[in-house]
Design an enzyme around this catalytic site. Structure first.
Site, short mmCIF file in Angstrom:
data_model
loop_
_atom_site.label_atom_id
_atom_site.label_comp_id
_atom_site.label_asym_id
_atom_site.label_seq_id
_atom_site.Cartn_x
_atom_site.Cartn_y
_atom_site.Cartn_z
N SER A 95 -45.26 -33.83 -2.44
CA SER A 95 -43.90 -33.93 -3.51
C SER A 95 -44.55 -34.45 -4.88
O SER A 95 -45.14 -33.96 -5.63
CB SER A 95 -42.60 -34.86 -2.80
OG SER A 95 -41.73 -34.93 -3.71
N ASP A 237 -40.12 -31.71 -9.68
CA ASP A 237 -41.14 -32.60 -9.25
C ASP A 237 -42.42 -31.61 -8.60
O ASP A 237 -42.07 -30.22 -8.60
CB ASP A 237 -40.79 -33.39 -8.09
CG ASP A 237 -40.15 -32.85 -6.82
OD1 ASP A 237 -39.48 -31.63 -7.29
OD2 ASP A 237 -40.22 -33.30 -5.65
N ASP A 239 -43.27 -30.22 -5.88
CA ASP A 239 -42.71 -29.20 -4.77
C ASP A 239 -41.45 -28.54 -4.91
O ASP A 239 -40.83 -27.81 -4.24
CB ASP A 239 -42.81 -29.67 -3.33
CG ASP A 239 -41.78 -30.86 -3.11
OD1 ASP A 239 -41.43 -31.60 -4.01
OD2 ASP A 239 -41.21 -30.84 -1.89
N ASP A 241 -38.36 -29.43 -5.25
CA ASP A 241 -37.12 -29.54 -4.30
C ASP A 241 -36.24 -30.45 -5.30
O ASP A 241 -34.77 -30.67 -4.90
CB ASP A 241 -37.36 -30.41 -2.88
CG ASP A 241 -37.75 -31.46 -2.94
OD1 ASP A 241 -38.40 -31.97 -4.18
OD2 ASP A 241 -37.91 -32.27 -1.95
MG MG Z 1 -40.34 -33.21 -3.66
#
Ligand code: MG
Length: 461
Positions: A95, A237, A239, A241
């Site tokens: 992340s 961010d 990744d 999400d």
């Molecule tokens: Mg993330």
């Protein structure tokens, strides 16, 4: 052995997070989640290495691997959710952590993050080991293209694309050189939004800025929005999400504020409903949501906890104050590109983001942290709760005390020897004063607790 934190297993690649660990976790995941597992990565340098080791582990216990390549975490979750024959997923990502880190996040067959019970079974099997299948039963690996496009397509159908397209918006998108580099610019194109991309190369060393979308890390985005005359900035961010926003006049919008704006918008869109947030969320969300005819439910901190509560209690919208936004109509997980698209619809319908932000009530939230050894965290909570036993104490996560004019939350950090202390009020002086009082109270109790533990075991000093 506890390996999974709030968001999967994390560590520095080739140190804690080794190929050996990934291989063994792959075997355990195959044993727990079953026959056909989709895997994907973000852009990190070590991602292919960890993915290959994990895929070997999965195949060695008979699981078939679907390799989706580099896509956002919510695109993997969307892929798994929509295919009954896919029994689970694994995302290789750390992340927002620095580039030397990587991580393993496990997804159940319904596309939501694995439950603590599933994670505990994976950890148990990691300890005991899982036997391999015979050579004829070894699993296969198939490369699958298009999971990112499918995710984008699904978001385009979930919002009013015509309304967004007619608004003639320009946005600056900061992908942090992470997993959104293909999907979010493509989503903007499909929505008829002019997009100027920043940090849009899949470079796993994150040369642009650290991949946590904090205000300090987004100074280039703030400048770019102003310099190009864009309507807003969007940042993800590593990744993708999560997503956060910058107004057209270059102001960073805190996660609490975007939660409040989107909550008001979704409640209007749905004609009311329930919004689920964590106890660390500003009361701004509750005030705005109740005024929009909704009700707010609080949970412990952690997006999988929010997502599960939304599903169990029919929440229409939810999230966390770090830019994690969950839309029940799309999927029960943090959904960065979906958050960006819904904010565009909200702006297309209700006007400029800066004006919407200025229309909200103001709260002051003071966030501090004190050092606290892990073994004293529980005792500290108990002692502070005891000292405030006549007050409105809530032990959902740490200790939250509500007052007529604000609240204080004291929460042990799950990853560091720290205790976080948040204090909020509409009156900035009250928020500051309570923050100082609770810091000094907690430090005093900690001094006594450390003295007592030294007396109890003099050799450990
Ligand atoms: Mg993330």
């Amino acid at each position: 052995m506890k390996m999974f934190g709030t968001n999967g297993i994390r560590g520095i690649a080739n140190e804690y997070l080794s190929c050996e660990l990934a291989l063994r976790i792959g075997r355990s995941v195959g044993a727990v989640l079953g026959g056909r597992i989709a895997v994907a990565t973000d852009t990190r340098v070590s991602s292919e290495m960890i993915k290959s080791a994990l895929a070997s582990g999965l195949m060695s216990v008979g699981s078939d691997v679907l390799d989706l390549g580099m896509v956002p975490t919510p695109a993997l979750q969307h892929f798994v959710k929509n295919r009954p024959e896919v029994t689970g997923g694994v995302m290789i990502t750390a992340s927002h952590n620095p580039p030397e880190f990587n991580g393993i996040k496990c997804i159940s067959g319904d596309g939501t993050e694995c439950t603590p019970e599933e994670e505990a079974r994976i950890e148990d099997l990691y300890e005991t080991g899982v036997g391999c299948v015979g050579w004829r039963e070894v699993g296969s690996v198939t490369r699958v293209e298009g999971a990112g496009d499918e995710y984008v397509e699904s978001i385009v159908s979930a919002v009013d694309a015509g309304l967004i397209g007619h608004a003639g918006l320009t946005v600056c998108v900061d992908c942090a050189n992470g997993a959104s580099v293909n999907t979010t610019p493509e989503l903007m194109r499909r929505l008829g939004v002019r997009a100027i991309t920043l940090n849009g190369n899949p470079q796993g060393e994150f040369p642009g800025h650290p991949s946590e979308p904090t205000e300090d890390n987004l100074s280039a985005l703030k400048r770019m929005v102003v310099d190009t005359g864009a309507d807003l900035g969007i940042a993800h961010d590593g990744d993708a999400d999560r997503c956060v926003f910058v107004t057209g006049d270059g102001r960073y919008v805190s996660g609490d504020v975007s939660l409040a704006l989107l909550s008001r918008y979704i409640l209007g869109r749905n004609g009311g409903g329930k919004v689920v947030v964590t106890v660390a969320t500003s009361s701004l969300v509750e005030e705005v949501s109740e005024a929009a005819g909704g009700e707010v439910q609080y949970t412990a901190v952690g997006s999988p906890i929010v997502a599960r509560a939304m599903r169990a209690d029919r929440g229409v919208f939810g999230g966390e104050e770090n830019g994690g936004l969950i839309f029940a109509d799309h999927q029960y997980c943090r959904d960065g590109a979906m958050g960006a698209a819904m904010m565009l619809e909200c702006i297309a319908r209700n006007g400029a983001l800066s004006e919407q932000v200025d229309s909200l009530p103001r709260y002051r939230t003071v966030k501090t942290a004190i050092a606290c050894p892990d073994d004293l965290k529980r005792k500290l909570i108990e002692s502070v709760s005891e000292a405030h036993s006549g007050e409105r104490c809530n032990l959902t996560d740490g200790l939250r005390i509500d007052y007529d004019d604000g609240w204080v939350l004291m929460r042990p950090s799950g990853t560091e020897p720290k205790f976080r202390i948040y204090s909020e009020s509409k009156d900035p002086e009250t928020a500051e004063r309570r923050s100082k009082e609770f810091v000094s109270e907690a430090e005093g109790i900690l001094r006594n607790l450390s003295r007592a533990s030294r007396t109890a075991s003099p050799s450990s000093a």
